[in-house]
Design an enzyme around this catalytic site. Structure first.
Site, PDB file in Angstrom:
ATOM      1  N   ASP A  84       0.859  -1.189   0.000  1.00  0.00           N
ATOM      2  CA  ASP A  84       0.000   0.000   0.000  1.00  0.00           C
ATOM      3  C   ASP A  84       0.895   1.239   0.000  1.00  0.00           C
ATOM      4  O   ASP A  84       1.653   1.460   0.945  1.00  0.00           O
ATOM      5  CB  ASP A  84      -0.894  -0.011   1.244  1.00  0.00           C
ATOM      6  CG  ASP A  84      -2.017   1.003   1.172  1.00  0.00           C
ATOM      7  OD1 ASP A  84      -2.114   1.711   0.147  1.00  0.00           O
ATOM      8  OD2 ASP A  84      -2.795   1.091   2.143  1.00  0.00           O
ATOM      9  N   ASP A 124      -2.653   2.484  -6.184  1.00  0.00           N
ATOM     10  CA  ASP A 124      -1.670   2.550  -5.101  1.00  0.00           C
ATOM     11  C   ASP A 124      -1.626   1.332  -4.186  1.00  0.00           C
ATOM     12  O   ASP A 124      -0.947   1.362  -3.164  1.00  0.00           O
ATOM     13  CB  ASP A 124      -1.893   3.809  -4.262  1.00  0.00           C
ATOM     14  CG  ASP A 124      -3.283   3.858  -3.640  1.00  0.00           C
ATOM     15  OD1 ASP A 124      -4.129   3.027  -4.008  1.00  0.00           O
ATOM     16  OD2 ASP A 124      -3.506   4.736  -2.786  1.00  0.00           O
ATOM     17  N   GLU A 125      -2.309   0.260  -4.537  1.00  0.00           N
ATOM     18  CA  GLU A 125      -2.198  -0.933  -3.691  1.00  0.00           C
ATOM     19  C   GLU A 125      -2.439  -2.203  -4.503  1.00  0.00           C
ATOM     20  O   GLU A 125      -3.106  -2.187  -5.534  1.00  0.00           O
ATOM     21  CB  GLU A 125      -3.155  -0.868  -2.498  1.00  0.00           C
ATOM     22  CG  GLU A 125      -4.613  -0.825  -2.844  1.00  0.00           C
ATOM     23  CD  GLU A 125      -5.502  -0.871  -1.601  1.00  0.00           C
ATOM     24  OE1 GLU A 125      -5.194  -1.631  -0.659  1.00  0.00           O
ATOM     25  OE2 GLU A 125      -6.510  -0.152  -1.584  1.00  0.00           O
TER      26      GLU A 125
END
EC number: 2.7.7.7
Length: 354
Positions: free
Chosen positions: A8, A102-103
């Protein structure tokens, strides 16, 4: 036993802006627009200390943090950085499931480097992300997706946390259910009313009880309370729809309250559309009544929905005809389907629906 990593990125959009503009470093930053209808797309950790968070109306964020600096989003840049990060993941395993820009989940049980320790892989990846993008990432390592996700939240920002098979059940039992992935505010509030505040409380309820009160989510809650999650990491997952829904704390009977409840859902879906460069032609409204029966209403247009305002207009066309409502509304949801990608040349403002 699988070896799962959840990566993350830390305050991703805001961190990219601080990376590219040294004057923003160490200052409270919000990605978005300060206008009355603006919404925070991301907040730096300096801003989060004041209670600013994503999806918050800009006026509320500014009130919480008068020194907050707003910067316009650059989703083309965020997507480019995300591709850099995905390329790093691909050097370790083909089993990568992106959840957003983003993850992502990585299954490294078998990996290209022949490394036995998932923690070693996670640290290597974090180091490479820092070296190649000048950004930080947090990582969670465990034996299933649920626990890996929970682990990545434990040492943010820029940290690593491991939950072993030996400690998994105890970790879950001690954790407040409001922090569980998959338990939203309304569900957490309902659990509290039922006397469920920790993983241990959740584990003490049998499957029949959880199914009675939480429907299809009941089995999921039953198993995660025991540290069990059999979901596999799914690479190249093809998204067929984008949706958001929320359960009201009290049944809704009037149109104005329903409109107010629908606004943040529209914003959430549109935020994903902008971040991912995806648009949809079909919009579906889901209404769950107080007696748990539900209806859906859909509208398909010729060209992809181009703005949050257009999405709001279609939502109004779908919502208004159900009033006066025959019974109380328990839940509202909105979904976009018939998805397609768009180029980076047109990026409309992230904004609250009128």
């Amino acid at each position: 036993m699988r070896k799962i990593i959840h990566i993350d990125m830390d305050a991703f959009y805001a961190s990219v802006e601080q990376r590219d503009n040294p004057e923003l470093r160490g200052k409270p930053v919000a990605v978005g627009y300060p206008e009355a209808r603006g919404v925070v797309a991301a907040a730096s950790y300096e801003a989060r200390k004041f209670g600013v968070h994503s999806a918050m109306p800009s006026v509320t964020a500014k009130r919480k943090c008068p020194e907050l600096i707003f910067v316009p989003h650059r989703f083309d840049v965020y997507r480019a950085v995300s591709r850099q990060i995905q390329a790093i993941f691909a050097e370790y395993t083909p089993l990568v499931e992106p959840l957003s820009l983003d993850e992502a989940y990585l299954d490294v049980t078998e990996n290209f480097r022949g490394l036995k320790l998932a923690t070693e892989i996670a640290e290597e990846i974090r180091g490479r992300i820092r070296a190649e993008t000048h950004l930080t990432a947090s990582a969670g390592v465990s034996y299933n997706k649920f626990l890996a996700k929970m682990a990545s939240d434990q040492r943010k920002p820029d940290g690593l946390f491991v939950i072993t098979p030996k400690h998994g059940p105890d970790f879950v039992q001690a954790l407040p259910v409001k922090k569980f992935h998959g338990v939203g505010p309304a569900t957490a509030e309902k659990m509290k009313r039922l006397g469920i505040e920790t993983g241990a409380d959740l584990k003490s309820r049998d499957l029949a009880f959880l199914q009675q009160h939480f429907g299809k989510s009941g089995p999921y809650f039953y198993w995660i309370a025991r540290g069990i999650d059999e979901r596999k990491v799914k690479p190249d997952r093809i998204r067929k729809s984008i949706g958001a829904e929320d359960t009201f704390r009290e049944d809704v009977h009037d149109l104005e309250t329903a409109r107010a409840g629908l606004k943040p859902l529209i914003d959430k879906v549109w935020h994903y559309c902008e971040a991912s460069g995806i648009r949809g032609k079909t919009m579906t409204l889901k209404v769950k009544w107080a007696d748990f029966t539900q209806i859906t209403r859909s509208k398909t247009i010729v060209a992809p929905i181009a703005s949050v305002a257009e999405m709001s207009e279609i939502a109004e066309l779908l919502l208004s005809p159900i009033f006066p409502a025959p019974k109380g509304i328990r839940l509202l949801g909105v979904t976009l389907s018939s998805l397609d990608t768009v180029d980076d040349r047109s990026e409309p403002q992230l904004a609250l629906a009128l």
